[in-house]
Design an enzyme around this catalytic site. Structure first.
Site, mmCIF file in Angstrom:
data_model
loop_
_atom_site.group_PDB
_atom_site.id
_atom_site.type_symbol
_atom_site.label_atom_id
_atom_site.label_comp_id
_atom_site.label_asym_id
_atom_site.label_seq_id
_atom_site.Cartn_x
_atom_site.Cartn_y
_atom_site.Cartn_z
ATOM 1 C CG HIS A 187 40.330 40.669 41.190
ATOM 2 N ND1 HIS A 187 39.941 39.355 41.271
ATOM 3 C CD2 HIS A 187 40.031 41.220 42.387
ATOM 4 C CE1 HIS A 187 39.414 39.122 42.455
ATOM 5 N NE2 HIS A 187 39.463 40.236 43.160
HETATM 6 C C1 T46 Z 1 39.491 39.090 46.995
HETATM 7 C C2 T46 Z 1 39.648 37.640 47.179
HETATM 8 C C3 T46 Z 1 40.206 37.288 48.525
HETATM 9 C C4 T46 Z 1 29.714 37.316 44.569
HETATM 10 O O1 T46 Z 1 28.616 37.069 44.048
HETATM 11 N N1 T46 Z 1 29.785 38.069 45.703
HETATM 12 C C5 T46 Z 1 30.958 38.357 46.311
HETATM 13 O O2 T46 Z 1 30.966 39.035 47.359
HETATM 14 C C6 T46 Z 1 32.181 37.888 45.731
HETATM 15 C C7 T46 Z 1 33.527 38.206 46.374
HETATM 16 C C8 T46 Z 1 32.102 37.133 44.591
HETATM 17 N N2 T46 Z 1 30.881 36.839 44.032
HETATM 18 C C9 T46 Z 1 30.848 35.996 42.845
HETATM 19 C C10 T46 Z 1 31.507 36.595 41.611
HETATM 20 C C11 T46 Z 1 32.067 35.390 40.906
HETATM 21 O O3 T46 Z 1 31.083 34.825 40.084
HETATM 22 O O4 T46 Z 1 31.580 34.801 43.140
HETATM 23 C C12 T46 Z 1 32.346 34.394 42.041
HETATM 24 C C13 T46 Z 1 33.820 34.307 42.412
HETATM 25 O O5 T46 Z 1 34.307 35.638 42.735
HETATM 26 P P1 T46 Z 1 35.786 36.117 42.395
HETATM 27 O O6 T46 Z 1 36.176 35.598 41.066
HETATM 28 O O7 T46 Z 1 35.832 37.603 42.588
HETATM 29 O O8 T46 Z 1 36.629 35.391 43.536
HETATM 30 P P2 T46 Z 1 38.175 35.464 43.857
HETATM 31 O O9 T46 Z 1 38.444 34.336 44.770
HETATM 32 O O10 T46 Z 1 38.991 35.547 42.614
HETATM 33 O O11 T46 Z 1 38.402 36.853 44.638
HETATM 34 C C14 T46 Z 1 37.691 37.152 45.820
HETATM 35 C C15 T46 Z 1 37.328 38.634 45.868
HETATM 36 O O12 T46 Z 1 36.645 39.018 44.693
HETATM 37 C C16 T46 Z 1 38.522 39.525 45.995
HETATM 38 O O13 T46 Z 1 38.111 40.845 46.251
HETATM 39 O O14 T46 Z 1 40.246 39.871 47.539
HETATM 40 O O15 T46 Z 1 38.468 36.875 46.971
#
Ligand code: T46
Length: 135
Positions: free
Chosen positions: A47
């Protein structure tokens, strides 16, 4: 995207790195999160964000960060606490090849907002193409 090498404060006891918003982190830090215990073979990310600056550091272990700012992919190997990568513009990110001991710490300029995510690569390309053309 920019790599940032942090100053290490070391003495006979070991090492310490200090991260300060507005100093070696070029924004006010509103959120810190970390990613750990990533399962073998799993890739994350896929993303971009509309309005977010982040600095990402592998404080333990390693992973590959694939970054696309609209003009092709750059691969950054994050493998230690002394270097971070700054994502300061709309950029598609993917994280691959996590070591089993990888702890990825992320400093962010804004609190979590699910509406800030761009999860469709074609939409990301439309946005970056429009920015390139100054629209
Ligand atoms: C990025 C990379 C390095 C939260 O509740 N709070 C938060 O601050 C974040 C980042 C996520 N979440 C929840 C949302 C999802 O249910 O945690 C779960 C996993 O999040 P996400 O799918 O966004 O994680 P990644 O590893 O795909 O990406 C994250 C960041 O979103 C992104 O900005 O740069 O880590």
């Amino acid at each position: 995207m920019q790599l940032i090498d942090f100053k290490v404060c070391g003495d006979h006891r070991g090492s310490l790195i200090s991260l300060e918003g507005g100093n070696n982190i070029p924004f006010e830090i509103k959120r810190v999160y970390y990613i750990f215990a990533t399962k073998d073979g799993v890739a994350r990310g896929f993303h971009a964000h509309k309005n977010l600056q982040q600095v990402v550091v592998a404080v333990n272990g390693s992973c590959e960060f694939h970054i696309d700012e609209g003009n092709g992919k750059t691969i950054v190997h994050l493998n230690g606490p002394e270097r971070g990568v700054l994502l300061d513009m709309v950029s598609w990110r993917e994280m691959h090849n996590f070591s089993s001991d990888c702890v990825l710490m992320v400093l962010a300029s804004a609190v979590y907002d699910k509406d800030d995510y761009i999860t469709d690569y074609d939409e990301f390309k439309r946005i970056t193409n429009a920015k390139t053309r100054g629209i």
